[in-house]
Design a protein around this motif. Structure first.
Motif, PDB file in Angstrom:
ATOM      1  N   ALA A  64      50.184  38.814  92.475  1.00 17.43           N
ATOM      2  CA  ALA A  64      50.389  39.278  91.100  1.00 17.43           C
ATOM      3  C   ALA A  64      51.195  40.572  91.082  1.00 17.43           C
ATOM      4  O   ALA A  64      52.101  40.744  90.252  1.00 17.43           O
ATOM      5  N   ILE A  65      50.895  41.481  91.998  1.00 17.12           N
ATOM      6  CA  ILE A  65      51.648  42.741  92.084  1.00 17.12           C
ATOM      7  C   ILE A  65      53.110  42.443  92.412  1.00 17.12           C
ATOM      8  O   ILE A  65      54.025  42.943  91.750  1.00 17.12           O
ATOM      9  N   GLU A  66      53.329  41.590  93.411  1.00 18.60           N
ATOM     10  CA  GLU A  66      54.695  41.259  93.828  1.00 18.60           C
ATOM     11  C   GLU A  66      55.491  40.581  92.716  1.00 18.60           C
ATOM     12  O   GLU A  66      56.663  40.895  92.503  1.00 18.60           O
ATOM     13  N   LYS A  67      54.868  39.644  92.022  1.00 19.26           N
ATOM     14  CA  LYS A  67      55.581  38.818  91.037  1.00 19.26           C
ATOM     15  C   LYS A  67      55.672  39.458  89.648  1.00 19.26           C
ATOM     16  O   LYS A  67      56.629  39.187  88.916  1.00 19.26           O
ATOM     17  N   LEU A  68      54.678  40.266  89.258  1.00 21.59           N
ATOM     18  CA  LEU A  68      54.622  40.725  87.866  1.00 21.59           C
ATOM     19  C   LEU A  68      54.923  42.205  87.671  1.00 21.59           C
ATOM     20  O   LEU A  68      55.266  42.604  86.552  1.00 21.59           O
ATOM     21  N   ASN A  69      54.808  43.034  88.695  1.00 22.54           N
ATOM     22  CA  ASN A  69      55.098  44.459  88.531  1.00 22.54           C
ATOM     23  C   ASN A  69      56.553  44.652  88.128  1.00 22.54           C
ATOM     24  O   ASN A  69      57.463  44.163  88.783  1.00 22.54           O
ATOM     25  N   GLY A  70      56.767  45.357  87.017  1.00 23.34           N
ATOM     26  CA  GLY A  70      58.118  45.618  86.531  1.00 23.34           C
ATOM     27  C   GLY A  70      58.702  44.515  85.667  1.00 23.34           C
ATOM     28  O   GLY A  70      59.794  44.668  85.123  1.00 23.34           O
ATOM     29  N   LYS A  71      57.978  43.420  85.523  1.00 33.05           N
ATOM     30  CA  LYS A  71      58.466  42.296  84.722  1.00 33.05           C
ATOM     31  C   LYS A  71      58.174  42.512  83.239  1.00 33.05           C
ATOM     32  O   LYS A  71      57.225  43.174  82.858  1.00 33.05           O
ATOM     33  N   GLU A  72      58.996  41.886  82.402  1.00 32.67           N
ATOM     34  CA  GLU A  72      58.830  41.993  80.960  1.00 32.67           C
ATOM     35  C   GLU A  72      57.689  41.098  80.495  1.00 32.67           C
ATOM     36  O   GLU A  72      57.593  39.943  80.876  1.00 32.67           O
ATOM     37  N   PHE A  73      56.798  41.666  79.701  1.00 30.93           N
ATOM     38  CA  PHE A  73      55.700  40.917  79.078  1.00 30.93           C
ATOM     39  C   PHE A  73      55.535  41.441  77.660  1.00 30.93           C
ATOM     40  O   PHE A  73      55.243  42.622  77.457  1.00 30.93           O
ATOM     41  N   MET A  74      55.779  40.594  76.694  1.00 34.71           N
ATOM     42  CA  MET A  74      55.675  40.927  75.276  1.00 34.71           C
ATOM     43  C   MET A  74      56.495  42.176  74.917  1.00 34.71           C
ATOM     44  O   MET A  74      56.022  43.067  74.232  1.00 34.71           O
ATOM     45  N   GLY A  75      57.716  42.222  75.433  1.00 37.36           N
ATOM     46  CA  GLY A  75      58.651  43.275  75.066  1.00 37.36           C
ATOM     47  C   GLY A  75      58.585  44.550  75.884  1.00 37.36           C
ATOM     48  O   GLY A  75      59.332  45.487  75.623  1.00 37.36           O
ATOM     49  N   ARG A  76      57.705  44.617  76.889  1.00 35.62           N
ATOM     50  CA  ARG A  76      57.589  45.828  77.710  1.00 35.62           C
ATOM     51  C   ARG A  76      57.570  45.450  79.184  1.00 35.62           C
ATOM     52  O   ARG A  76      57.033  44.412  79.552  1.00 35.62           O
ATOM     53  N   ASN A  77      58.143  46.303  80.019  1.00 40.50           N
ATOM     54  CA  ASN A  77      58.093  46.100  81.470  1.00 40.50           C
ATOM     55  C   ASN A  77      56.772  46.664  81.966  1.00 40.50           C
ATOM     56  O   ASN A  77      56.564  47.877  81.938  1.00 40.50           O
ATOM     57  N   ILE A  78      55.884  45.779  82.405  1.00 39.59           N
ATOM     58  CA  ILE A  78      54.535  46.200  82.772  1.00 39.59           C
ATOM     59  C   ILE A  78      54.472  46.758  84.193  1.00 39.59           C
ATOM     60  O   ILE A  78      55.316  46.454  85.031  1.00 39.59           O
ATOM     61  N   ILE A  79      53.467  47.579  84.419  1.00 37.89           N
ATOM     62  CA  ILE A  79      53.173  48.146  85.737  1.00 37.89           C
ATOM     63  C   ILE A  79      51.916  47.443  86.246  1.00 37.89           C
ATOM     64  O   ILE A  79      50.916  47.386  85.540  1.00 37.89           O
ATOM     65  N   VAL A  80      51.984  46.905  87.448  1.00 38.47           N
ATOM     66  CA  VAL A  80      50.831  46.231  88.054  1.00 38.47           C
ATOM     67  C   VAL A  80      50.606  46.844  89.428  1.00 38.47           C
ATOM     68  O   VAL A  80      51.519  46.861  90.255  1.00 38.47           O
ATOM     69  N   SER A  81      49.392  47.352  89.653  1.00 39.89           N
ATOM     70  CA  SER A  81      49.054  47.944  90.942  1.00 39.89           C
ATOM     71  C   SER A  81      47.558  47.775  91.194  1.00 39.89           C
ATOM     72  O   SER A  81      46.803  47.424  90.284  1.00 39.89           O
ATOM     73  N   VAL A  82      47.154  48.029  92.424  1.00 37.72           N
ATOM     74  CA  VAL A  82      45.725  47.989  92.744  1.00 37.72           C
ATOM     75  C   VAL A  82      45.046  49.092  91.942  1.00 37.72           C
ATOM     76  O   VAL A  82      45.529  50.228  91.888  1.00 37.72           O
ATOM     77  N   ALA A  83      43.937  48.760  91.304  1.00 41.36           N
ATOM     78  CA  ALA A  83      43.196  49.745  90.509  1.00 41.36           C
ATOM     79  C   ALA A  83      42.530  50.755  91.427  1.00 41.36           C
ATOM     80  O   ALA A  83      41.943  50.383  92.442  1.00 41.36           O
ATOM     81  N   ARG A  84      42.638  52.007  91.065  1.00 42.63           N
ATOM     82  CA  ARG A  84      41.959  53.067  91.823  1.00 42.63           C
ATOM     83  C   ARG A  84      40.555  53.245  91.257  1.00 42.63           C
ATOM     84  O   ARG A  84      40.330  53.021  90.066  1.00 42.63           O
TER      85      ARG A  84
END
Length: 91
Positions: A64-84
């Protein structure tokens, strides 16, 4: 450390948990979805623009991090990372 929990940032304020979950299910099984809402303002129904996803496996979370980080979702480029882990407050 649990690497199946992901932080998802830069979300559109209109995103619903079901929509976010469906988006991540394109990668793998999602166990839990939580969008964080502003509890302190007069507009309590507005998202803070971030949330958390728990994937069923560490492999799915990495994908999910590899495929979705920085990708557009509902008009915004989302950030996906391991939760701290949540920071402890000293008061």
């Amino acid at each position: 450390m649990d690497n199946t929990k992901l932080y998802v940032g830069n979300l559109s304020y209109e995103v619903k948990e079901q929509e976010l979950q469906k988006y991540f299910e394109s990668i793998g099984e999602v166990l839990h979805t939580k969008i964080i809402f502003d509890e302190t303002s007069s507009n309590r129904k507005r998202s803070k623009g971030f949330g958390f996803i728990e994937m069923s496996s560490e492999e799915s979370a990495k994908k999910a991090i590899e495929k979705l980080n920085g990708k557009e979702f509902m008009g915004r480029n989302i950030i996906v990372s391991v939760a701290r882990p949540r920071a402890k407050k000293d008061f």
